[in-house]
Design a protein around this motif. Structure first.
Motif, PDB file in Angstrom:
ATOM      1  N   ARG A  94       0.783  -1.271  -0.051  1.00  0.00           N
ATOM      2  CA  ARG A  94      -0.097   0.055   0.121  1.00  0.00           C
ATOM      3  C   ARG A  94       0.787   1.311   0.015  1.00  0.00           C
ATOM      4  NH1 ARG A  94      -2.901  -1.036   4.730  1.00  0.00           N
ATOM      5  NH2 ARG A  94      -3.306  -2.815   4.382  1.00  0.00           N
ATOM      6  N   LYS A  95       1.957   1.156   0.805  1.00  0.00           N
ATOM      7  CA  LYS A  95       2.757   2.526   1.049  1.00  0.00           C
ATOM      8  C   LYS A  95       3.583   2.693  -0.289  1.00  0.00           C
ATOM      9  CE  LYS A  95       6.694   4.450   3.807  1.00  0.00           C
ATOM     10  NZ  LYS A  95       7.441   4.204   4.934  1.00  0.00           N
ATOM     11  N   TYR A  96       4.111   1.881  -1.104  1.00  0.00           N
ATOM     12  CA  TYR A  96       4.849   1.866  -2.277  1.00  0.00           C
ATOM     13  C   TYR A  96       4.027   1.741  -3.529  1.00  0.00           C
ATOM     14  CZ  TYR A  96       8.532   2.419   0.975  1.00  0.00           C
ATOM     15  OH  TYR A  96       9.431   3.034   1.947  1.00  0.00           O
ATOM     16  N   ASN A  97       2.480   1.701  -3.505  1.00  0.00           N
ATOM     17  CA  ASN A  97       1.901   1.489  -4.665  1.00  0.00           C
ATOM     18  C   ASN A  97       2.300   0.318  -5.627  1.00  0.00           C
ATOM     19  OD1 ASN A  97       0.083   3.256  -3.807  1.00  0.00           O
ATOM     20  ND2 ASN A  97       1.355   5.293  -4.482  1.00  0.00           N
ATOM     21  N   VAL A  98       2.686  -0.699  -4.924  1.00  0.00           N
ATOM     22  CA  VAL A  98       3.078  -1.829  -5.641  1.00  0.00           C
ATOM     23  C   VAL A  98       1.985  -2.524  -6.891  1.00  0.00           C
ATOM     24  CG1 VAL A  98       3.958  -4.288  -5.659  1.00  0.00           C
ATOM     25  CG2 VAL A  98       4.603  -2.592  -4.146  1.00  0.00           C
TER      26      VAL A  98
END
Length: 80
Positions: free
Chosen positions: A73-77
Motif C-alpha cells: 500500500r505504501k509504495y503502490n506496488v
C-alpha cells in the motif's frame, strides 16, 4: 500447502535488509522459500518489488502478511 508472501531478514545487527519472498507458511522465517519477489531496505526507505510476480502469487492464492500488505500500500506496488 498454504503460501505466504512475507519478509526474510538479512543484514547484520542494527542494519536490517529484507527480501520479500513467497514461502510455505510452515517454513521458518529465514528458511526455505519458493520464489524471491523483491527487496526492502528500511534504512534508506527503498523497495524493489516485481509487481508481475506479486500478482501471479496472489492469483494462485498466496496471502501477504500484514507488514508486506502495508508495504504494498505504501509504495503502490499493485497500482503500477
Amino acid at each position: 500447502m498454504a503460501v505466504k508472501i512475507r519478509l526474510q531478514r538479512f543484514g547484520s545487527n542494527k542494519k536490517p535488509f529484507y527480501r520479500v519472498v513467497a514461502s510455505d507458511s510452515k517454513a521458518p522465517r529465514d528458511g526455505k522459500f519458493l520464489e524471491i519477489i523483491g527487496t526492502y531496505d528500511p534504512l534508506i526507505d527503498k523497495v524493489s518489488i516485481d509487481a508481475a510476480k506479486v500478482t501471479k502469487w496472489l492469483d494462485n492464492g498466496a496471502k501477504p502478511t500484514d507488514t508486506v500488505k502495508s508495504l504494498f500500500r505504501k509504495y503502490n506496488v499493485l497500482n503500477k
